[in-house]
Scaffold this active site. Structure first.
Site, short mmCIF file in Angstrom:
data_model
loop_
_atom_site.label_atom_id
_atom_site.label_comp_id
_atom_site.label_asym_id
_atom_site.label_seq_id
_atom_site.Cartn_x
_atom_site.Cartn_y
_atom_site.Cartn_z
N GLY A 250 15.37 4.88 8.33
CA GLY A 250 15.89 4.50 7.01
C GLY A 250 15.98 5.73 6.14
N ARG B 81 16.08 -2.38 13.75
CA ARG B 81 16.59 -3.69 14.22
C ARG B 81 18.09 -3.62 14.40
NH1 ARG B 81 13.63 -6.80 9.51
NH2 ARG B 81 14.51 -4.93 8.55
N ILE C 276 3.56 7.86 9.65
CA ILE C 276 3.65 8.15 8.21
C ILE C 276 4.07 6.88 7.46
CG2 ILE C 276 6.08 8.92 8.33
CD1 ILE C 276 3.57 10.94 6.37
N ARG D 26 3.08 2.77 7.88
CA ARG D 26 1.94 1.94 7.50
C ARG D 26 0.99 1.79 8.69
NH1 ARG D 26 2.65 3.07 3.12
NH2 ARG D 26 3.10 1.82 1.29
N ASP E 246 -1.20 9.63 8.89
CA ASP E 246 -1.38 9.66 7.42
C ASP E 246 -1.83 8.30 6.91
OD1 ASP E 246 -1.16 10.88 4.79
OD2 ASP E 246 0.65 9.68 4.48
N GLU F 57 -7.50 1.19 5.36
CA GLU F 57 -7.76 2.32 4.47
C GLU F 57 -8.73 1.93 3.37
OE1 GLU F 57 -3.97 3.77 3.13
OE2 GLU F 57 -3.25 4.03 5.17
N HIS G 58 -3.64 9.44 3.57
CA HIS G 58 -2.47 8.79 2.95
C HIS G 58 -1.93 9.62 1.78
CE1 HIS G 58 -0.41 4.64 2.25
NE2 HIS G 58 0.38 5.64 1.89
N VAL G 59 -1.45 10.81 2.13
CA VAL G 59 -0.97 11.74 1.09
C VAL G 59 0.54 12.00 1.19
CG1 VAL G 59 -3.18 12.91 0.74
CG2 VAL G 59 -1.62 13.76 2.51
P1 NDP Z 1 13.83 2.03 4.45
O1 NDP Z 1 13.91 0.58 4.17
O2 NDP Z 1 14.90 2.95 3.97
O3 NDP Z 1 13.70 2.26 6.04
C1 NDP Z 1 12.95 1.43 6.87
C2 NDP Z 1 13.59 1.47 8.26
O4 NDP Z 1 12.79 0.68 9.14
C3 NDP Z 1 14.99 0.93 8.28
O5 NDP Z 1 15.80 1.81 9.01
C4 NDP Z 1 14.86 -0.42 9.01
O6 NDP Z 1 16.06 -0.64 9.77
C5 NDP Z 1 13.65 -0.17 9.90
N1 NDP Z 1 12.91 -1.40 10.17
C6 NDP Z 1 12.41 -2.28 9.27
N2 NDP Z 1 11.81 -3.31 9.90
C7 NDP Z 1 11.95 -3.07 11.22
C8 NDP Z 1 11.55 -3.78 12.39
N3 NDP Z 1 10.90 -4.95 12.32
N4 NDP Z 1 11.85 -3.24 13.61
C9 NDP Z 1 12.53 -2.06 13.69
N5 NDP Z 1 12.93 -1.35 12.61
C10 NDP Z 1 12.64 -1.84 11.40
O7 NDP Z 1 12.40 2.49 3.92
P2 NDP Z 1 11.90 3.96 3.54
O8 NDP Z 1 12.41 4.92 4.56
O9 NDP Z 1 12.14 4.21 2.13
O10 NDP Z 1 10.31 3.76 3.72
C11 NDP Z 1 9.77 3.37 4.97
C12 NDP Z 1 8.28 3.09 4.86
O11 NDP Z 1 7.56 4.31 4.75
C13 NDP Z 1 7.84 2.30 3.64
O12 NDP Z 1 8.04 0.91 3.81
C14 NDP Z 1 6.39 2.66 3.50
O13 NDP Z 1 5.61 1.72 4.19
C15 NDP Z 1 6.29 4.01 4.20
N6 NDP Z 1 5.91 5.07 3.26
C16 NDP Z 1 4.76 5.77 3.47
C17 NDP Z 1 4.37 6.76 2.59
C18 NDP Z 1 3.11 7.53 2.80
O14 NDP Z 1 2.55 8.03 1.83
N7 NDP Z 1 2.64 7.69 4.02
C19 NDP Z 1 5.14 7.08 1.40
C20 NDP Z 1 6.37 6.31 1.30
C21 NDP Z 1 6.71 5.34 2.20
P3 NDP Z 1 16.57 -2.16 10.08
O15 NDP Z 1 16.55 -2.88 8.77
O16 NDP Z 1 17.92 -1.97 10.70
O17 NDP Z 1 15.58 -2.69 11.04
#
Ligand code: NDP
Length: 324
Positions: free
Chosen positions: A153, A175, A230, A232, A256, A261, A279-280
């Site tokens: 994403g 997906r 990175i 969840r 991370d 947590e 988690h940074v």
């Molecule tokens: P986006 O929504 O842009 O991207 C998420 C991606 O995951 C999409 O490409 C989606 O594609 C895919 N996805 C979602 N559900 C599924 C599934 N069940 N199976 C396969 N692929 C899946 O989110 P972001 O990139 O903005 O953020 C992603 C995550 O990163 C956040 O939700 C957060 O949990 C985590 N994060 C962690 C941080 C940290 O400090 N470590 C900081 C910021 C974010 P599709 O819909 O086609 O499946």
């Protein structure tokens, strides 16, 4: 808007806290406990800003006039968010403004994991360079790796762009196929894991993604395999990861985020072939400031124009105010 009452945690992001206190009649809560909300104020609270978790559900339920919850973070707790949305409350999050920071962290985590820079620095600081000589040659390298991105994403694409510049080949699983990239797509996570030796997870923590990185996926990565998470913590079956790392099913991991947590399994802490961060991913003053602004901007936009800026996908149908 100074008469509009918005609640937020006492320990909140400083930028979000200052902006909200400047724009609204802010009520701070020491912890998510409805008993801390004075009974005479409950009817008047129309906004809540917080890093949502299931602990907030009783507070949400105690506020009958709540219209909007501005979540601090792009990732949002599915349970409390969906609970609020079912009650007709719009939920916003902070996408986009943190992509580059989190992608930087993911690449640092991967490089640290394969080249053991955390241990090499310890070697220097402990005086072992002068006492014992050079740090060991690392058995792992970034060179010639094929990286699978699980969750291509916003952040996943920023990671992919960086790793392409490092000369690595990229594949991914979502997906659905992304229409704006040419990287090879795999329609299952297992198929992706079989095709790569390095898996970077950046999917949201949902019931659907829970424990999807399991023993079978780790086995498919192989003995040279490296896992980076990175996204969840719930996405990884941590017990299966501990077993895979200790048996040599995979070579290393950079994490991370964790299942419970801030508790990290003792087994992981004791291992040398893992790089662990608290988690940074987005945790710089610069990026947290942008996130804090977006939290406040969503509230301001809602109460001044009747529209949110960045509602979570499940709440987009609620993202316009209907004259409440
Ligand atoms: P986006 O929504 O842009 O991207 C998420 C991606 O995951 C999409 O490409 C989606 O594609 C895919 N996805 C979602 N559900 C599924 C599934 N069940 N199976 C396969 N692929 C899946 O989110 P972001 O990139 O903005 O953020 C992603 C995550 O990163 C956040 O939700 C957060 O949990 C985590 N994060 C962690 C941080 C940290 O400090 N470590 C900081 C910021 C974010 P599709 O819909 O086609 O499946």
């Amino acid at each position: 808007m100074k008469t509009l009452r918005v609640a937020m945690p006492a320990a909140f992001d400083p930028r979000a806290r200052d902006r909200i206190a400047g724009e609204f009649d802010a009520l701070t809560l020491e912890r998510p406990d409805p008993a801390l909300v004075p009974a005479e104020l409950r009817e008047s609270i129309r906004g809540l800003a917080a890093g949502l978790s299931p602990d907030w559900i009783p507070v949400i339920d105690a506020l009958p006039s709540l219209e909007i919850i501005a979540n601090f973070g792009v990732g949002y707790d599915p349970k409390s968010s969906l609970h609020a949305i079912e009650r007709g409350i719009v939920v916003t999050h902070t996408p986009g403004v943190l992509d580059e920071e989190v992608a930087d962290t993911a690449v640092a985590l991967l490089l640290n994991t394969v080249r053991e820079f955390y241990s090499a620095e310890e070697w220097l600081r402990q005086g072992r360079w002068t006492g014992e000589g050079n740090y060991r040659l690392t058995p792992l390298t970034l060179r010639d790796r094929t990286v699978g991105i699980y969750g291509l994403g916003r952040i996943g694409k920023a990671i992919a762009r960086r790793l392409e510049a490092f000369g690595l080949s990229i594949r991914y699983h979502n997906r659905s196929r992304a229409t704006d990239v040419a990287y090879p797509y795999h329609d299952t996570l297992l198929d992706l894991a079989e095709a790569v030796d390095t898996l970077v997870c950046v999917v949201p923590g949902t019931p659907e993604t829970r424990h999807t990185v399991n023993a079978q996926v780790l086995e498919a990565l192989g003995p040279n395999g490296v896992l980076v998470n990175i996204g969840r913590g719930t996405v990884i079956d941590e017990a299966a990861l501990v077993a895979a790392l200790s048996k040599g099913t995979i070579a290393g991991a950079g994490l991370d985020v964790f299942e419970n947590e801030p508790d990290v399994p003792e087994e992981l802490i004791a291992m040398r072939n893992v790089c662990l961060l608290p988690h940074v991913g987005s945790a710089s003053v610069h990026t947290r400031g942008l996130m804090g602004d977006l939290v406040a901007d969503n509230l301001v936009s809602w109460f001044s124009k009747g529209e949110t800026l960045t509602a979570v996908p499940e709440a987009r149908h609620l993202a316009k105010r209907s004259g409440r």
